[in-house]
Design a protein around this motif. Structure first.
Motif, PDB file in Angstrom:
ATOM      1  N   GLY A 162      16.285 -56.326 -35.815  1.00 15.07           N
ATOM      2  CA  GLY A 162      15.850 -57.572 -35.616  1.00 15.07           C
ATOM      3  C   GLY A 162      14.849 -58.107 -34.334  1.00 15.07           C
ATOM      4  N   THR A 163      14.529 -57.058 -33.838  1.00 12.71           N
ATOM      5  CA  THR A 163      13.685 -57.080 -32.550  1.00 12.71           C
ATOM      6  C   THR A 163      12.439 -57.958 -32.841  1.00 12.71           C
ATOM      7  N   ARG A 164      11.775 -57.802 -33.798  1.00 13.10           N
ATOM      8  CA  ARG A 164      10.740 -58.602 -34.024  1.00 13.10           C
ATOM      9  C   ARG A 164      10.784 -60.033 -34.629  1.00 13.10           C
ATOM     10  N   THR A 165      11.983 -60.515 -34.712  1.00 17.45           N
ATOM     11  CA  THR A 165      12.316 -61.958 -34.873  1.00 17.45           C
ATOM     12  C   THR A 165      12.324 -62.443 -33.499  1.00 17.45           C
ATOM     13  N   VAL A 166      12.221 -61.705 -32.325  1.00 23.08           N
ATOM     14  CA  VAL A 166      12.485 -62.114 -30.865  1.00 23.08           C
ATOM     15  C   VAL A 166      10.762 -62.018 -30.311  1.00 23.08           C
ATOM     16  N   VAL A 167      10.516 -60.510 -30.501  1.00 23.58           N
ATOM     17  CA  VAL A 167       9.374 -60.456 -29.699  1.00 23.58           C
ATOM     18  C   VAL A 167       8.073 -60.486 -30.851  1.00 23.58           C
ATOM     19  N   ASP A 168       6.911 -61.209 -30.455  1.00 23.20           N
ATOM     20  CA  ASP A 168       5.972 -61.397 -31.284  1.00 23.20           C
ATOM     21  C   ASP A 168       4.816 -60.508 -30.722  1.00 23.20           C
ATOM     22  N   ASP A 169       4.660 -59.507 -31.454  1.00 21.53           N
ATOM     23  CA  ASP A 169       3.754 -58.232 -31.085  1.00 21.53           C
ATOM     24  C   ASP A 169       2.344 -58.907 -30.808  1.00 21.53           C
ATOM     25  N   GLU A 171       1.508 -61.185 -28.778  1.00 23.69           N
ATOM     26  CA  GLU A 171       1.659 -62.503 -28.211  1.00 23.69           C
ATOM     27  C   GLU A 171       2.654 -62.961 -27.232  1.00 23.69           C
ATOM     28  N   THR A 172       3.709 -62.216 -27.255  1.00 25.00           N
ATOM     29  CA  THR A 172       4.834 -62.492 -26.158  1.00 25.00           C
ATOM     30  C   THR A 172       5.119 -61.099 -25.554  1.00 25.00           C
ATOM     31  N   GLY A 173       4.594 -59.960 -26.162  1.00 23.67           N
ATOM     32  CA  GLY A 173       5.035 -58.612 -25.959  1.00 23.67           C
ATOM     33  C   GLY A 173       4.514 -57.516 -26.675  1.00 23.67           C
ATOM     34  N   PHE A 174       4.733 -56.459 -26.749  1.00 22.54           N
ATOM     35  CA  PHE A 174       4.523 -55.252 -27.720  1.00 22.54           C
ATOM     36  C   PHE A 174       5.540 -54.456 -28.364  1.00 22.54           C
ATOM     37  N   LEU A 175       5.091 -54.155 -29.679  1.00 19.30           N
ATOM     38  CA  LEU A 175       6.322 -53.523 -30.396  1.00 19.30           C
ATOM     39  C   LEU A 175       5.723 -52.015 -30.583  1.00 19.30           C
ATOM     40  N   ALA A 176       6.705 -50.878 -30.538  1.00 12.49           N
ATOM     41  CA  ALA A 176       6.166 -49.595 -30.816  1.00 12.49           C
ATOM     42  C   ALA A 176       7.217 -48.896 -31.503  1.00 12.49           C
ATOM     43  N   PRO A 177       7.009 -48.032 -32.303  1.00  8.11           N
ATOM     44  CA  PRO A 177       8.106 -47.336 -33.079  1.00  8.11           C
ATOM     45  C   PRO A 177       9.164 -46.821 -32.294  1.00  8.11           C
ATOM     46  N   VAL A 178      10.183 -46.606 -32.582  1.00  3.22           N
ATOM     47  CA  VAL A 178      11.342 -46.150 -32.027  1.00  3.22           C
ATOM     48  C   VAL A 178      11.046 -44.659 -31.773  1.00  3.22           C
ATOM     49  N   GLY A 179      11.383 -44.370 -30.443  1.00  2.00           N
ATOM     50  CA  GLY A 179      11.050 -43.145 -29.917  1.00  2.00           C
ATOM     51  C   GLY A 179       9.559 -42.589 -29.322  1.00  2.00           C
ATOM     52  N   ASP A 180       8.787 -43.538 -29.631  1.00  2.00           N
ATOM     53  CA  ASP A 180       7.414 -43.286 -29.331  1.00  2.00           C
ATOM     54  C   ASP A 180       7.128 -43.678 -27.861  1.00  2.00           C
ATOM     55  N   VAL A 181       7.628 -42.836 -27.104  1.00  2.00           N
ATOM     56  CA  VAL A 181       7.635 -42.872 -25.536  1.00  2.00           C
ATOM     57  C   VAL A 181       6.069 -43.062 -25.214  1.00  2.00           C
ATOM     58  N   ALA A 182       5.083 -42.644 -25.652  1.00  2.00           N
ATOM     59  CA  ALA A 182       3.590 -42.577 -25.171  1.00  2.00           C
ATOM     60  C   ALA A 182       3.198 -44.128 -25.525  1.00  2.00           C
ATOM     61  N   ALA A 183       3.630 -44.495 -26.776  1.00  2.00           N
ATOM     62  CA  ALA A 183       2.860 -45.832 -27.158  1.00  2.00           C
ATOM     63  C   ALA A 183       3.792 -46.877 -26.071  1.00  2.00           C
TER      64      ALA A 183
END
Length: 232
Positions: A162-169, A171-183
């Motif tokens: 449910g992270t994207r119900t909190v963080v707006d990619d 606009e208020t932060g950034f979302l990356a795939p699980v385990g994608d340390v580089a991103a």
């Protein structure tokens, strides 16, 4: 009758497990007294950073939670080690604490990783952060991300549960795939290098969290649900 789920993701999981059909489940998000919980006294940022050994010019990446496998705390250390000049502050404890300490030592960043254990007074802590980092493999509704944004701290997180119900990619932060340390690292560095973007995300996040996760909004939605059920 009706069931209440705290997010669409939890509702979908309940349907998948056969707990109830979708028409019986109503999504009503958590409500928090964010103003009370996050009220930091004047000067809290400078005082807390001084206590952490991080000066005003330091770049502080924060995290709070349990040091368990589902939270992937080793990814926190990997990102922290890659972001030049960053101090990583981890509030919380758990079975992976020794692994976190060992990886920090192996990567040569033990002096830039601070494990605080369990902490009282989260308001002061959030006030000291420049960016909040969440690397979890899964989340329901990540309360720590709600709190960080409400405190005006932009969030870089994995797109888990449910992270994207909190963080707006974007606009208020950034979302990356699980385990994608580089991103995750790239996004943290982008916020490190752009104070104006950090501020803009923080202001917007603070506003949206109070709109989306206030106790008043939750009470109104519960009241409306009861009225609907009683009217049937």
């Amino acid at each position: 009758g009706a069931l209440v789920a705290v997010s669409a993701e939890v509702r979908d999981e309940l349907v998948r497990l056969g707990v109830a059909p979708p028409e019986k489940i109503h999504v009503i998000a958590y409500g928090f007294d964010l103003d009370r919980r996050l009220a930091a006294p004047p000067g809290a940022r400078a005082a807390t950073r001084e206590r952490l050994g991080a000066g005003e010019d330091a770049f502080v990446i924060g995290w709070a939670g349990r040091l368990t496998q589902i939270k992937r705390p080793l990814d926190l250390v990997r990102v922290g080690a890659t972001v030049e000049g960053a101090t990583l502050v981890l509030a919380g404890d758990g079975e992976l604490r020794a692994d976190v300490e060992q990886l920090a030592a192996e990567l040569g960043t033990a002096d830039r990783v601070m494990l605080l254990g369990y902490v009282d007074g989260v308001a002061e802590l959030y006030a000291s952060f420049d960016v909040f980092l969440l690397t979890s493999a899964n989340e329901g509704t990540p309360v720590v991300a709600i709190e960080a944004l409400a405190a005006g701290v932009p969030v870089v997180a994995t797109d888990a549960g449910g992270t994207r119900t909190v963080v707006d990619d974007g606009e208020t932060g950034f979302l990356a795939p699980v385990g994608d340390v580089a991103a995750l690292t790239t996004f943290v560095e982008r916020l490190r290098d752009d104070a104006a973007l950090r501020d803009a995300f923080g202001v917007e996040g603070s506003h949206r969290m109070r709109e989306r996760f206030s106790t008043a909004r939750m009470a109104d939605e519960m009241d409306a649900l009861y009225r609907e059920l009683l009217a049937r």
